[in-house]
Design an enzyme around this catalytic site. Structure first.
Site, PDB file in Angstrom:
ATOM      1  N   LYS A  13       0.415   3.010  -7.991  1.00  0.00           N
ATOM      2  CA  LYS A  13       0.352   3.694  -9.287  1.00  0.00           C
ATOM      3  C   LYS A  13       1.125   2.896 -10.349  1.00  0.00           C
ATOM      4  O   LYS A  13       0.619   2.642 -11.431  1.00  0.00           O
ATOM      5  CB  LYS A  13       0.939   5.116  -9.178  1.00  0.00           C
ATOM      6  CG  LYS A  13       0.290   5.974  -8.091  1.00  0.00           C
ATOM      7  CD  LYS A  13       0.880   7.364  -8.019  1.00  0.00           C
ATOM      8  CE  LYS A  13       2.350   7.423  -7.651  1.00  0.00           C
ATOM      9  NZ  LYS A  13       2.669   6.975  -6.269  1.00  0.00           N
ATOM     10  N   ARG A  88       3.344  16.388  -9.457  1.00  0.00           N
ATOM     11  CA  ARG A  88       3.309  16.268  -7.993  1.00  0.00           C
ATOM     12  C   ARG A  88       3.674  17.553  -7.272  1.00  0.00           C
ATOM     13  O   ARG A  88       3.965  17.522  -6.065  1.00  0.00           O
ATOM     14  CB  ARG A  88       4.098  15.075  -7.470  1.00  0.00           C
ATOM     15  CG  ARG A  88       5.486  14.936  -7.897  1.00  0.00           C
ATOM     16  CD  ARG A  88       5.757  13.502  -8.073  1.00  0.00           C
ATOM     17  NE  ARG A  88       6.464  12.800  -7.050  1.00  0.00           N
ATOM     18  CZ  ARG A  88       6.683  11.484  -7.148  1.00  0.00           C
ATOM     19  NH1 ARG A  88       6.190  10.784  -8.125  1.00  0.00           N
ATOM     20  NH2 ARG A  88       7.363  10.870  -6.237  1.00  0.00           N
ATOM     21  N   ARG A 126       8.861  -4.085  -1.224  1.00  0.00           N
ATOM     22  CA  ARG A 126       8.858  -3.982  -2.693  1.00  0.00           C
ATOM     23  C   ARG A 126      10.215  -4.324  -3.297  1.00  0.00           C
ATOM     24  O   ARG A 126      11.255  -3.965  -2.773  1.00  0.00           O
ATOM     25  CB  ARG A 126       8.483  -2.554  -3.117  1.00  0.00           C
ATOM     26  CG  ARG A 126       8.622  -2.362  -4.626  1.00  0.00           C
ATOM     27  CD  ARG A 126       7.999  -1.104  -5.126  1.00  0.00           C
ATOM     28  NE  ARG A 126       8.604   0.087  -4.568  1.00  0.00           N
ATOM     29  CZ  ARG A 126       8.160   1.318  -4.807  1.00  0.00           C
ATOM     30  NH1 ARG A 126       7.105   1.490  -5.580  1.00  0.00           N
ATOM     31  NH2 ARG A 126       8.747   2.345  -4.269  1.00  0.00           N
ATOM     32  N   ARG A 159      14.715  -0.601  -4.329  1.00  0.00           N
ATOM     33  CA  ARG A 159      15.036   0.789  -4.622  1.00  0.00           C
ATOM     34  C   ARG A 159      15.725   1.433  -3.426  1.00  0.00           C
ATOM     35  O   ARG A 159      15.327   1.206  -2.287  1.00  0.00           O
ATOM     36  CB  ARG A 159      13.753   1.567  -4.958  1.00  0.00           C
ATOM     37  CG  ARG A 159      13.364   1.489  -6.410  1.00  0.00           C
ATOM     38  CD  ARG A 159      11.990   2.033  -6.700  1.00  0.00           C
ATOM     39  NE  ARG A 159      11.690   3.332  -6.123  1.00  0.00           N
ATOM     40  CZ  ARG A 159      10.549   4.001  -6.335  1.00  0.00           C
ATOM     41  NH1 ARG A 159       9.629   3.483  -7.131  1.00  0.00           N
ATOM     42  NH2 ARG A 159      10.334   5.166  -5.788  1.00  0.00           N
ATOM     43  N   ARG A 170       9.784  10.759   1.852  1.00  0.00           N
ATOM     44  CA  ARG A 170       8.881  10.784   0.686  1.00  0.00           C
ATOM     45  C   ARG A 170       7.442  11.014   1.117  1.00  0.00           C
ATOM     46  O   ARG A 170       6.694  11.734   0.458  1.00  0.00           O
ATOM     47  CB  ARG A 170       8.996   9.473  -0.101  1.00  0.00           C
ATOM     48  CG  ARG A 170      10.258   9.412  -0.948  1.00  0.00           C
ATOM     49  CD  ARG A 170      10.619   7.996  -1.305  1.00  0.00           C
ATOM     50  NE  ARG A 170       9.624   7.357  -2.127  1.00  0.00           N
ATOM     51  CZ  ARG A 170       9.466   6.037  -2.206  1.00  0.00           C
ATOM     52  NH1 ARG A 170      10.226   5.233  -1.495  1.00  0.00           N
ATOM     53  NH2 ARG A 170       8.538   5.547  -2.991  1.00  0.00           N
TER      54      ARG A 170
HETATM   55  P1  AP5 Z   1       3.749   0.495  -6.612  1.00  0.00           P
HETATM   56  O1  AP5 Z   1       2.777   0.209  -7.696  1.00  0.00           O
HETATM   57  O2  AP5 Z   1       5.202   0.319  -6.928  1.00  0.00           O
HETATM   58  O3  AP5 Z   1       3.470   1.934  -5.932  1.00  0.00           O
HETATM   59  P2  AP5 Z   1       3.617   3.400  -6.501  1.00  0.00           P
HETATM   60  O4  AP5 Z   1       2.365   4.108  -6.231  1.00  0.00           O
HETATM   61  O5  AP5 Z   1       4.110   3.348  -7.913  1.00  0.00           O
HETATM   62  O6  AP5 Z   1       4.712   3.947  -5.511  1.00  0.00           O
HETATM   63  P3  AP5 Z   1       6.113   4.644  -5.781  1.00  0.00           P
HETATM   64  O7  AP5 Z   1       6.942   4.425  -4.553  1.00  0.00           O
HETATM   65  O8  AP5 Z   1       6.721   4.207  -7.077  1.00  0.00           O
HETATM   66  O9  AP5 Z   1       5.699   6.114  -5.869  1.00  0.00           O
HETATM   67  P4  AP5 Z   1       6.581   7.329  -5.684  1.00  0.00           P
HETATM   68  O10 AP5 Z   1       5.654   8.359  -6.151  1.00  0.00           O
HETATM   69  O11 AP5 Z   1       7.167   7.540  -4.358  1.00  0.00           O
HETATM   70  O12 AP5 Z   1       7.881   6.980  -6.565  1.00  0.00           O
HETATM   71  P5  AP5 Z   1       8.332   7.424  -8.022  1.00  0.00           P
HETATM   72  O13 AP5 Z   1       9.052   6.322  -8.645  1.00  0.00           O
HETATM   73  O14 AP5 Z   1       7.193   8.051  -8.731  1.00  0.00           O
HETATM   74  O15 AP5 Z   1       3.363  -0.445  -5.373  1.00  0.00           O
HETATM   75  C1  AP5 Z   1       4.116  -0.416  -4.169  1.00  0.00           C
HETATM   76  C2  AP5 Z   1       4.225  -1.822  -3.593  1.00  0.00           C
HETATM   77  O16 AP5 Z   1       2.933  -2.260  -3.201  1.00  0.00           O
HETATM   78  C3  AP5 Z   1       4.724  -2.864  -4.613  1.00  0.00           C
HETATM   79  O17 AP5 Z   1       5.530  -3.785  -3.940  1.00  0.00           O
HETATM   80  C4  AP5 Z   1       3.440  -3.528  -5.126  1.00  0.00           C
HETATM   81  O18 AP5 Z   1       3.641  -4.867  -5.504  1.00  0.00           O
HETATM   82  C5  AP5 Z   1       2.534  -3.435  -3.897  1.00  0.00           C
HETATM   83  N1  AP5 Z   1       1.105  -3.257  -4.230  1.00  0.00           N
HETATM   84  C6  AP5 Z   1       0.578  -2.524  -5.244  1.00  0.00           C
HETATM   85  N2  AP5 Z   1      -0.780  -2.576  -5.208  1.00  0.00           N
HETATM   86  C7  AP5 Z   1      -1.104  -3.366  -4.136  1.00  0.00           C
HETATM   87  C8  AP5 Z   1      -2.359  -3.805  -3.589  1.00  0.00           C
HETATM   88  N3  AP5 Z   1      -3.536  -3.443  -4.123  1.00  0.00           N
HETATM   89  N4  AP5 Z   1      -2.309  -4.598  -2.497  1.00  0.00           N
HETATM   90  C9  AP5 Z   1      -1.139  -4.980  -1.940  1.00  0.00           C
HETATM   91  N5  AP5 Z   1       0.073  -4.612  -2.423  1.00  0.00           N
HETATM   92  C10 AP5 Z   1       0.096  -3.797  -3.517  1.00  0.00           C
HETATM   93  O19 AP5 Z   1       9.329   8.608  -7.671  1.00  0.00           O
HETATM   94  C11 AP5 Z   1      10.583   8.324  -7.089  1.00  0.00           C
HETATM   95  C12 AP5 Z   1      11.387   9.599  -6.968  1.00  0.00           C
HETATM   96  O20 AP5 Z   1      11.634  10.172  -8.261  1.00  0.00           O
HETATM   97  C13 AP5 Z   1      10.727  10.736  -6.185  1.00  0.00           C
HETATM   98  O21 AP5 Z   1      10.905  10.602  -4.785  1.00  0.00           O
HETATM   99  C14 AP5 Z   1      11.449  11.951  -6.759  1.00  0.00           C
HETATM  100  O22 AP5 Z   1      12.731  12.089  -6.226  1.00  0.00           O
HETATM  101  C15 AP5 Z   1      11.564  11.591  -8.235  1.00  0.00           C
HETATM  102  N6  AP5 Z   1      10.385  12.028  -9.003  1.00  0.00           N
HETATM  103  C16 AP5 Z   1       9.528  11.247  -9.711  1.00  0.00           C
HETATM  104  N7  AP5 Z   1       8.557  11.989 -10.261  1.00  0.00           N
HETATM  105  C17 AP5 Z   1       8.800  13.285  -9.899  1.00  0.00           C
HETATM  106  C18 AP5 Z   1       8.132  14.504 -10.143  1.00  0.00           C
HETATM  107  N8  AP5 Z   1       7.011  14.557 -10.870  1.00  0.00           N
HETATM  108  N9  AP5 Z   1       8.657  15.639  -9.606  1.00  0.00           N
HETATM  109  C19 AP5 Z   1       9.789  15.620  -8.876  1.00  0.00           C
HETATM  110  N10 AP5 Z   1      10.469  14.476  -8.600  1.00  0.00           N
HETATM  111  C20 AP5 Z   1       9.966  13.328  -9.096  1.00  0.00           C
HETATM  112 MG    MG Z   2       5.896   3.835  -8.873  1.00  0.00          MG
END
Ligand code: AP5
Ligand code: MG
Length: 213
Positions: A13, A88, A126, A159, A170
């Site tokens: 994402k 989410r 990552r 991270r 997660r």
């Molecule tokens: P990346 O693009 O970073 O993946 P992502 O989908 O953004 O994954 P996240 O881990 O950021 O999602 P998340 O939802 O757990 O975390 P968030 O920050 O939102 O890609 C991942 C890796 O794969 C990278 O190394 C990239 O280079 C590689 N990659 C990408 N595409 C690829 C491909 N096609 N092929 C190969 N490799 C690839 O949330 C973190 C925390 O914040 C949560 O746990 C929670 O505590 C809090 N939080 C955030 N939003 C909320 C909410 N709405 N409600 C409550 N708590 C929340």
């Molecule tokens: Mg992300």
């Protein structure tokens, strides 16, 4: 155009959100990035968020909804937006629907699907930029200069919640709280599924095609 990027941790994402927003000429936000900015600045919200994020739990709905709705309702977002990481929970999805009720609602929800075993591998490799939060990967998308962000020169780091125990948590939270949103949006005819297990370029093109359709 108002678009949601839905998908499990590591689906891509954050990798896709900027290029999709540029393609649509709209703004974008990643709720996780907003929380990490608060954490770095040590704000009250940041301290609270850190206590949940570090162990892979969701930040409570009330504070999350307030933070994201402030962004969604700002005049800069009038032309539309791409959301990454929000909603989410069902509570967040209904709050978003209510906020957009008089503006035409969400246009599309793009659901990026990647097998669980690949997610774990991706997250373990990552690194993200401390300044602009761009994600890189030691396997598939390395920075040009080791440890430095291609875009802004910022320092790359792992991270806290990409360590194995938090990743397990997660993924469990995702299955219980967030995956049901796919049905929520499918039943409204808004959901488009995208195979995320392809190159970054191919996934980007597939997303662009879906928003054009
Ligand atoms: P990346 O693009 O970073 O993946 P992502 O989908 O953004 O994954 P996240 O881990 O950021 O999602 P998340 O939802 O757990 O975390 P968030 O920050 O939102 O890609 C991942 C890796 O794969 C990278 O190394 C990239 O280079 C590689 N990659 C990408 N595409 C690829 C491909 N096609 N092929 C190969 N490799 C690839 O949330 C973190 C925390 O914040 C949560 O746990 C929670 O505590 C809090 N939080 C955030 N939003 C909320 C909410 N709405 N409600 C409550 N708590 C929340
Ligand atoms: Mg992300």
């Amino acid at each position: 155009m108002r678009v949601i990027l839905l998908g499990p941790p590591g689906a891509g994402k954050g990798t896709q959100v900027e290029r999709l927003a540029k393609h649509l000429k709209v703004s974008r936000v990643s709720s996780g990035d907003l929380f990490r900015e608060h954490t770095q600045k040590n704000t009250e919200l940041g301290v609270l968020a850190k206590s949940y994020m570090g162990r892979g739990a969701l930040v409570p709905d009330d504070v999350t909804i307030k933070m994201v709705m402030n962004w969604v309702n700002a005049p800069e977002q009038a032309k539309g937006f791409v959301l990454d990481g929000f909603p989410r929970t069902l509570g967040q999805a209904t709050a978003l629907d209510q906020a957009l009720a008089e503006k035409g609602g969400i246009d599309k929800v793009l659901y990026i699907m990647v097998p669980r075993e690949d997610l774990v591998v991706r997250l373990s490799g990552r690194m993200i930029c401390r300044s602009c939060q761009t994600p890189y990967n030691i396997r598939d998308s390395q920075p040009k200069k080791e440890g430095k962000c291609d875009k802004c020169g910022g320092q790359l780091y792992q991270r806290e919640d990409d360590k194995p125990e938090a990743v397990r948590k997660r993924l469990e939270v995702y299955t219980n709280e967030t995956e049901p949103l796919a049905d929520y949006y499918r039943s409204r005819g808004l959901l488009e599924e995208v195979d995320g297990n392809r190159s970054i370029e191919d996934v980007g093109q597939a997303l662009a095609r879906l928003v054009a359709a």
